[in-house]
Design an enzyme around this catalytic site. Structure first.
Site, mmCIF file in Angstrom:
data_model
loop_
_atom_site.group_PDB
_atom_site.id
_atom_site.type_symbol
_atom_site.label_atom_id
_atom_site.label_comp_id
_atom_site.label_asym_id
_atom_site.label_seq_id
_atom_site.Cartn_x
_atom_site.Cartn_y
_atom_site.Cartn_z
ATOM 1 N N HIS A 1 -27.894 -8.602 9.363
ATOM 2 C CA HIS A 1 -26.823 -9.567 9.154
ATOM 3 C C HIS A 1 -26.888 -10.241 7.898
ATOM 4 O O HIS A 1 -26.990 -11.490 7.935
ATOM 5 C CB HIS A 1 -26.511 -10.444 10.238
ATOM 6 C CG HIS A 1 -24.957 -10.664 10.594
ATOM 7 N ND1 HIS A 1 -24.261 -10.817 11.611
ATOM 8 C CD2 HIS A 1 -24.125 -10.992 9.434
ATOM 9 C CE1 HIS A 1 -23.120 -11.164 11.410
ATOM 10 N NE2 HIS A 1 -22.932 -11.229 9.963
ATOM 11 N N ARG B 1 -18.509 -5.540 11.750
ATOM 12 C CA ARG B 1 -19.128 -5.946 12.989
ATOM 13 C C ARG B 1 -19.628 -4.964 13.915
ATOM 14 O O ARG B 1 -19.097 -3.883 13.856
ATOM 15 C CB ARG B 1 -17.900 -6.507 13.939
ATOM 16 C CG ARG B 1 -17.477 -8.220 13.224
ATOM 17 C CD ARG B 1 -18.729 -9.275 13.340
ATOM 18 N NE ARG B 1 -18.421 -10.442 13.116
ATOM 19 C CZ ARG B 1 -18.929 -10.978 11.973
ATOM 20 N NH1 ARG B 1 -19.735 -10.234 11.118
ATOM 21 N NH2 ARG B 1 -18.626 -12.269 11.602
HETATM 22 N N1 LIG Z 1 -22.215 -8.665 7.488
HETATM 23 C C1 LIG Z 1 -21.636 -10.055 6.705
HETATM 24 O O1 LIG Z 1 -22.795 -10.483 6.471
HETATM 25 C C2 LIG Z 1 -20.206 -10.150 6.951
HETATM 26 C C3 LIG Z 1 -19.856 -11.419 6.282
HETATM 27 C C4 LIG Z 1 -18.556 -11.735 6.071
HETATM 28 C C5 LIG Z 1 -17.705 -10.891 6.930
HETATM 29 N N2 LIG Z 1 -17.926 -10.103 7.490
HETATM 30 C C6 LIG Z 1 -17.064 -9.127 8.327
HETATM 31 O O2 LIG Z 1 -16.269 -8.581 7.512
HETATM 32 C C7 LIG Z 1 -15.114 -8.411 8.276
HETATM 33 C C8 LIG Z 1 -13.631 -8.320 7.238
HETATM 34 O O3 LIG Z 1 -13.597 -9.657 6.415
HETATM 35 P P1 LIG Z 1 -12.218 -9.847 5.432
HETATM 36 O O4 LIG Z 1 -12.443 -11.179 5.074
HETATM 37 O O5 LIG Z 1 -12.030 -8.721 4.511
HETATM 38 O O6 LIG Z 1 -11.060 -9.787 6.764
HETATM 39 P P2 LIG Z 1 -9.676 -9.776 6.826
HETATM 40 O O7 LIG Z 1 -9.374 -10.387 5.415
HETATM 41 O O8 LIG Z 1 -9.318 -10.318 7.831
HETATM 42 O O9 LIG Z 1 -9.291 -8.260 6.660
HETATM 43 C C9 LIG Z 1 -9.461 -7.612 7.859
HETATM 44 C C10 LIG Z 1 -8.832 -6.207 7.457
HETATM 45 O O10 LIG Z 1 -8.993 -5.242 8.541
HETATM 46 C C11 LIG Z 1 -7.773 -4.806 9.025
HETATM 47 N N3 LIG Z 1 -7.665 -4.570 10.292
HETATM 48 C C12 LIG Z 1 -7.710 -5.636 11.493
HETATM 49 N N4 LIG Z 1 -7.405 -5.075 12.470
HETATM 50 C C13 LIG Z 1 -7.147 -3.702 12.136
HETATM 51 C C14 LIG Z 1 -6.615 -2.605 13.153
HETATM 52 N N5 LIG Z 1 -6.623 -2.772 14.612
HETATM 53 N N6 LIG Z 1 -6.627 -1.519 12.561
HETATM 54 C C15 LIG Z 1 -6.663 -1.348 11.424
HETATM 55 N N7 LIG Z 1 -6.731 -2.254 10.420
HETATM 56 C C16 LIG Z 1 -7.130 -3.460 11.010
HETATM 57 C C17 LIG Z 1 -6.565 -5.603 8.529
HETATM 58 O O11 LIG Z 1 -5.334 -5.197 8.270
HETATM 59 P P3 LIG Z 1 -4.359 -6.003 7.430
HETATM 60 O O12 LIG Z 1 -4.353 -5.769 6.388
HETATM 61 O O13 LIG Z 1 -2.993 -5.206 7.915
HETATM 62 O O14 LIG Z 1 -4.216 -7.107 8.250
HETATM 63 C C18 LIG Z 1 -7.342 -6.186 7.172
HETATM 64 O O15 LIG Z 1 -7.051 -5.170 6.236
HETATM 65 C C19 LIG Z 1 -14.936 -9.891 9.159
HETATM 66 O O16 LIG Z 1 -14.044 -9.715 10.021
HETATM 67 C C20 LIG Z 1 -16.095 -9.995 9.410
HETATM 68 O O17 LIG Z 1 -16.452 -9.293 10.778
HETATM 69 C C21 LIG Z 1 -19.435 -9.522 7.502
#
Ligand SMILES: NC(=O)c1ccc[n+]([C@@H]2O[C@H](COP(=O)([O-])OP(=O)(O)OC[C@H]3O[C@@H](n4cnc5c(N)ncnc54)[C@H](OP(=O)(O)O)[C@@H]3O)[C@@H](O)[C@H]2O)c1
Length: 311
Positions: free
Chosen positions: A274, A226
């Site tokens: 994006h 993001r």
């Molecule tokens: N560009 C695109 O096309 C696209 C598409 C889809 C998603 N995305 C982005 O990709 C992101 C990740 O997706 P995901 O499904 O992997 O998310 P997720 O399963 O919610 O995982 C988020 C990760 O970030 C960590 N995290 C959250 N807050 C934190 C903090 N304050 N300090 C350190 N680590 C932190 C979490 O830690 P924990 O393991 O401890 O919970 C987890 O490991 C989404 O939130 C979205 O913004 C982008």
């Protein structure tokens, strides 16, 4: 009893989801009605995209849950007019595979120095073989569904991969770190950094001047997470000083990225609109249908958003 499901997303999403979602819901065996047009007082589940414009959920007296089609929920997580459980899109195999391909492709592009040979108007016969992947430390910030999958793929290629998350994680073949000190350690000497954190108040400006200074000089940044994860001004300064050699950015604080934003013109920034990974209607429909089935049968919903943590 018929379960009523409102599809609250734009027409193009409805066109893409109507058939696969119907098929996935049929497969659950529940009696349901799925439509874009259901009287508010009858709606029990909302399949939701923020682009629908729906922000007030108080007018749905029977609403049981909102099921987001999007992985990132920052546009809705703080909505105090949404008091029922909120789930987000996780486990969509198409989304994860798309992200793995985007991240791996751009990591290899930086690793192999492809740009120098793809754009070579002076026909220069110069350059040297790149190091092996095992000589190039990569750090993945965020070890959720997407970060884990990318970290594993990069490690499989041979990169020494460090991952960083909020809570301590253990992933085979990945050096896992957490917490503030863990971040500094994860970034120290990293040559490629991938951001796959959610956008929350805690993750804003995860990479700023102090963090860029920890990286190996000339490091590459890949941000499909993001926009607010990076301090834009600090990134531009680090690019101009050479501390950061290249940035591939898929997400921005304002999208579409404004035409006059310096990222567009910067010679060492690649802007992608994006498109890193998108939810695929067929696999995402199965995720949504499973949660409706769970709701109807009283089983716990999958992928519940932790409203306090913000993701
Ligand atoms: N560009 C695109 O096309 C696209 C598409 C889809 C998603 N995305 C982005 O990709 C992101 C990740 O997706 P995901 O499904 O992997 O998310 P997720 O399963 O919610 O995982 C988020 C990760 O970030 C960590 N995290 C959250 N807050 C934190 C903090 N304050 N300090 C350190 N680590 C932190 C979490 O830690 P924990 O393991 O401890 O919970 C987890 O490991 C989404 O939130 C979205 O913004 C982008």
């Amino acid at each position: 009893m018929t379960t009523t499901i409102l599809f609250a997303a734009p027409q193009d999403s409805w066109d893409a989801y109507r058939a696969p979602l119907t098929e996935a819901l049929d497969a659950t065996g529940i009696d349901y009605r799925l439509s874009r047009d259901i009287p508010a007082e009858e709606v029990e589940y909302i399949v939701y995209a923020p682009s629908s414009g729906l922000t007030d959920f108080t007018g749905f007296p029977k609403l049981k849950a909102v099921l987001s089609l999007w992985a990132g929920v920052e546009k809705i997580v703080g909505n105090d007019r949404l008091t029922v459980p909120l789930t987000r899109m996780v486990d969509d195999e198409g989304l994860t595979q798309g992200m793995v391909e985007y991240v791996t492709g751009h990591a290899l592009r930086h690793h192999l120095g492809m740009d120098a040979h793809i754009v070579n108007p002076d026909h220069r016969w110069e350059g040297k073989a790149p190091p092996l992947a095992r000589e190039r430390p990569v750090t993945v910030l965020g070890l959720g569904m997407l970060g884990r999958a990318c970290a594993r793929q990069l490690a499989q290629i041979g990169f020494p991969v460090t991952g960083w998350s909020r809570t301590p994680r253990e992933i085979e073949g990945i050096r896992c770190l957490s917490g503030t000190e863990g971040l500094a350690e994860a970034l120290s000497g990293a040559q490629i950094v991938v951001l796959l954190l959610p956008s929350t108040p805690q993750t804003e400006n995860t990479l700023g001047a102090e963090q860029f200074a920890l990286l190996a000089p000339g490091a590459a940044i890949i941000n499909p997470g993001r926009g607010p994860l990076i301090d834009d001004e600090a990134l531009l300064a680090a690019l101009d000083s050479g501390q950061v050699g290249q940035a591939t950015l898929d997400v921005f604080r304002v999208e579409p990225l404004p035409q006059d934003h310096p990222f567009w013109a910067h010679p060492r920034v690649t802007v992608t609109p994006h498109i890193a990974a998108e939810t695929r209607a067929d696999s995402a429909s199965r995720v949504i249908a499973e949660n409706v089935r769970r709701g109807v049968t009283g089983a716990p919903l999958l992928h519940l958003v932790d409203r306090g943590a913000g993701y």
